[in-house]
Write a protein that holds these residues in place. Structure first.
Motif, PDB file in Angstrom:
ATOM      1  N   UNK A  71       0.850  -1.200   0.000  1.00  0.00           N
ATOM      2  CA  UNK A  71       0.000   0.000   0.000  1.00  0.00           C
ATOM      3  C   UNK A  71       0.883   1.246   0.000  1.00  0.00           C
ATOM      4  N   UNK A  72       0.332   2.338  -0.482  1.00  0.00           N
ATOM      5  CA  UNK A  72       1.033   3.604  -0.277  1.00  0.00           C
ATOM      6  C   UNK A  72       1.048   3.879   1.229  1.00  0.00           C
ATOM      7  N   UNK A  73       2.172   4.363   1.739  1.00  0.00           N
ATOM      8  CA  UNK A  73       2.238   4.678   3.166  1.00  0.00           C
ATOM      9  C   UNK A  73       2.767   3.544   4.022  1.00  0.00           C
ATOM     10  N   UNK A  74       2.959   2.341   3.447  1.00  0.00           N
ATOM     11  CA  UNK A  74       3.568   1.263   4.228  1.00  0.00           C
ATOM     12  C   UNK A  74       5.004   1.670   4.553  1.00  0.00           C
ATOM     13  N   UNK A 118       4.535   1.721   9.384  1.00  0.00           N
ATOM     14  CA  UNK A 118       3.181   1.180   9.501  1.00  0.00           C
ATOM     15  C   UNK A 118       2.821   0.288   8.313  1.00  0.00           C
ATOM     16  N   UNK A 119       1.655  -0.355   8.419  1.00  0.00           N
ATOM     17  CA  UNK A 119       1.197  -1.268   7.378  1.00  0.00           C
ATOM     18  C   UNK A 119      -0.329  -1.233   7.365  1.00  0.00           C
ATOM     19  N   UNK A 120      -0.933  -1.379   6.204  1.00  0.00           N
ATOM     20  CA  UNK A 120      -2.392  -1.490   6.134  1.00  0.00           C
ATOM     21  C   UNK A 120      -2.795  -2.779   6.834  1.00  0.00           C
ATOM     22  N   UNK A 165      -5.602  -5.576   9.133  1.00  0.00           N
ATOM     23  CA  UNK A 165      -6.848  -6.326   8.905  1.00  0.00           C
ATOM     24  C   UNK A 165      -8.090  -5.583   9.347  1.00  0.00           C
ATOM     25  N   UNK A 166      -7.926  -4.589  10.208  1.00  0.00           N
ATOM     26  CA  UNK A 166      -9.108  -3.843  10.649  1.00  0.00           C
ATOM     27  C   UNK A 166      -9.615  -2.916   9.545  1.00  0.00           C
ATOM     28  N   UNK A 167      -8.828  -2.792   8.466  1.00  0.00           N
ATOM     29  CA  UNK A 167      -9.203  -1.861   7.399  1.00  0.00           C
ATOM     30  C   UNK A 167      -8.620  -0.473   7.633  1.00  0.00           C
ATOM     31  N   UNK A 168      -7.675  -0.388   8.555  1.00  0.00           N
ATOM     32  CA  UNK A 168      -7.011   0.888   8.858  1.00  0.00           C
ATOM     33  C   UNK A 168      -5.514   0.642   8.995  1.00  0.00           C
ATOM     34  N   UNK A 169      -4.773   1.743   9.032  1.00  0.00           N
ATOM     35  CA  UNK A 169      -3.359   1.683   9.390  1.00  0.00           C
ATOM     36  C   UNK A 169      -3.321   2.170  10.835  1.00  0.00           C
ATOM     37  N   UNK A 170      -3.281   1.241  11.781  1.00  0.00           N
ATOM     38  CA  UNK A 170      -3.438   1.621  13.180  1.00  0.00           C
ATOM     39  C   UNK A 170      -2.109   1.715  13.918  1.00  0.00           C
ATOM     40  N   UNK A 197      -3.553  -8.638   0.616  1.00  0.00           N
ATOM     41  CA  UNK A 197      -3.568  -7.189   0.804  1.00  0.00           C
ATOM     42  C   UNK A 197      -4.632  -6.836   1.833  1.00  0.00           C
ATOM     43  N   UNK A 198      -4.161  -6.601   3.052  1.00  0.00           N
ATOM     44  CA  UNK A 198      -5.119  -6.279   4.119  1.00  0.00           C
ATOM     45  C   UNK A 198      -5.646  -4.861   3.949  1.00  0.00           C
ATOM     46  N   UNK A 199      -6.923  -4.693   4.271  1.00  0.00           N
ATOM     47  CA  UNK A 199      -7.587  -3.399   4.150  1.00  0.00           C
ATOM     48  C   UNK A 199      -9.050  -3.612   4.489  1.00  0.00           C
ATOM     49  N   UNK A 200      -9.949  -2.816   3.885  1.00  0.00           N
ATOM     50  CA  UNK A 200     -11.369  -3.012   4.195  1.00  0.00           C
ATOM     51  C   UNK A 200     -11.807  -4.377   3.645  1.00  0.00           C
ATOM     52  N   UNK A 201     -12.861  -4.980   4.218  1.00  0.00           N
ATOM     53  CA  UNK A 201     -13.246  -6.339   3.822  1.00  0.00           C
ATOM     54  C   UNK A 201     -13.532  -6.459   2.326  1.00  0.00           C
TER      55      UNK A 201
END
Ligand SMILES: Cc1cc2nc3c(=O)[nH]c(=O)nc-3n(C[C@H](O)[C@H](O)[C@H](O)COP(=O)(O)O)c2cc1C
Length: 477
Positions: free
Chosen positions: A131-134, A265-267, A269-274, A300-304
């Motif tokens: 993802x961008x921002x990883x 950080x990483x995208x 499973x919650x659908x956020x970068x927490x 690719x983890x992110x929104x479901x």
């Protein structure tokens, strides 16, 4: 059943669940973006045959991100229903564990290429920028990490993400509450010893399911249960561990006890970068072995819905099902919704006694599974737990906002998006129960409201007649 990921891919293709992409794809976000859209659209898995800068390498994205793919992985009809897949999964994993067998090196495709010593260079592998921002390129997103308890010699396979740090080092979160993390933080760190590891990328689908499942059975044996025969393992080159002989890529080395380096950080499973960039576990690499034309698997983890959400929901729900039945609680089933990023679980129960919902919630929240979710919805045995409409209707009409909602403070992972940074550091995990059963002391005839549905307000003969004539009336089935 499939001996490796390549046979599984053929079955996906036969069922229309694989798309082959022959045009060049960039490892720098393009591959990640394709896989992300596939997850959000529930589309077939992309096999990417040409990766920029990496001739001879391939990617398989989103290998298990819908229930059809899961049914195929289990060797079932792709159109099997969720309860059918769940029943088959429980039936197989209730059998005796099946010990793995060790095969010779010349029978192990993962040894077709062996790189050790100074020649080891993680940048020869096409770790995608997912993802961008990883915080970096993640090589291990659909894989598992093999470790062994030094005292009990018990093997653990766990799916723990790994980011490439430099040519010989990877880093990632190895939480102390995970199987591998417990042994590392509880045994190797206090002894000041490095822990051998082997990362298995592109395992067969059932091995990957076992690696992400919350099972107490050693995962090689659990995979054997799912497979119905022993898993074939081969010895590593530089560490005293065994890995699946038919996997695509193996990365061997040692987890260092005395240093940590920045990861994320990483995208997630919650659908956020927490979780923020922070110092995490260090994996020093001593060998890479791989098949010819190796296929790197990408989740690719992110929104479901990605495969982590789907499979973790599936296996967490079924472990709860097993646990509640073992306790003798009269449940009718457990379904955790992947759309909730495995935060919400629905439990069906025959409400035989008052406060049975609280007993269920306290049992599952208090177990080792409890930190991964925080919402329990308890419905009666007449509600179809797999039918979202019925569950939402029960929640909105049978759960008393004051008497039916119970809140606890418990333990959670640092990844809950709704927690403050301070709460995350303390593993705070608020829990909530929605009791959607009518009180047992209400008179069934005069006080419990009558559910008005096709199934409940028509005599059986009328229902049968309407169903028998349904197509004759002009409706499709
Ligand atoms: C794609 C994916 C990535 C995951 N990454 C991590 C991780 O980085 N760290 C972690 O502790 N758990 C992670 N998990 C959850 C573990 O895989 C899960 O808790 C599993 O049960 C671990 O096996 P264990 O019980 O043997 O530790 C991940 C799960 C998935 C599906």
């Amino acid at each position: 059943m499939y001996k490796d990921n390549r046979e599984f891919m053929k079955a996906l293709e036969a069922a229309g669940e694989l798309v082959t992409i022959d045009q060049e794809v960039d490892w720098d976000m393009e591959a990640g973006a394709i896989v992300r859209k596939v997850c959000e659209d529930k589309a077939p898995s992309p096999l990417m045959n040409k990766i920029k800068d990496y001739p001879g390498h391939r990617y398989l994205g989103a290998p298990l991100a819908n229930y059809r793919k899961l049914a195929i992985a289990m060797g079932m009809d792709p159109d099997s229903s969720i309860p059918e897949i769940a029943a088959e999964y429980l039936e197989r994993t209730n059998r005796e564990p099946v010990k793995p067998v060790i095969v010779e090196k010349d029978q192990a495709p993962c040894k077709e290429n062996i790189i050790t010593g100074d020649d080891v260079d993680l940048f020869t592998l096409p770790a995608p920028m997912v993802h961008e921002g990883d915080g970096g390129r993640y090589l291990a997103t659909w894989h598992f990490v093999v470790t062994k308890d030094p005292d009990k010699q018990e093997v653990n396979w766990g799916m723990y993400r790994q980011m490439v740090y430099n040519s010989k080092i990877m880093t990632g979160p190895l939480f102390p509450f995970s199987g591998g993390g417990q042994v590392f933080h509880g045994k190797y760190v206090p002894r000041g010893e490095a822990m051998p590891f082997a990362t298995v990328i592109g395992p067969d689908p059932l091995g990957a399911i076992a690696g992400s499942a919350p099972t107490a059975i050693p995962e090689p044996e659990y995979t054997g249960q799912l497979l119905g025969k022993p898993v074939e393992l081969v010895k590593c080159e530089t560490v005293d561990l065994e890995v699946p002989a038919n996997a695509e890529i193996i990365i061997e080395g040692y987890i260092l006890p005395d240093v940590s380096i920045e990861e994320g950080p990483f995208g997630e499973y919650t659908g956020y970068r927490t979780s923020p960039r922070d110092t995490r576990t260090v994996y020093q690499v001593t060998a890479i072995t791989h098949r010819n034309d190796p296929i790197t698997t990408i989740s690719n983890m992110g929104v479901p819905t990605d495969e982590g959400q789907l499979l973790r929901s599936f296996t967490l729900g079924l472990e709860m099902d097993r646990m509640l039945r073992n306790q003798g609680i009269p449940i009718t089933g457990v379904y955790m919704l992947p759309e909730s990023t495995h935060h919400l679980v629905v439990v069906g129960v025959k409400p035989l006694y008052t406060n049975i919902a609280a007993q269920i919630a306290q049992t599952v929240f208090g177990s080792s599974l409890g930190m991964w979710f925080h919402m329990v919805v308890v419905v009666d045995d007449k509600t179809d737990i797999y039918n979202f409409n019925e569950v939402l209707h029960a929640l909105s009409t049978r759960c008393h906002p004051v008497n039916g909602i119970h809140v606890w403070q418990g333990v959670g992972t640092p990844l809950y998006p709704f927690l403050s940074a301070a709460e995350r550091k303390k593993s705070v995990g608020p829990k909530v129960l929605f009791d959607c059963t009518f009180p047992l002391d209400w008179d069934p005839l005069s006080e419990v409201p009558r559910l008005v549905s096709f199934k409940t307000v028509y005599p059986q003969e009328i229902q049968d007649k309407v169903l028998a004539n349904w197509e004759k009336y002009g409706f499709t089935k």
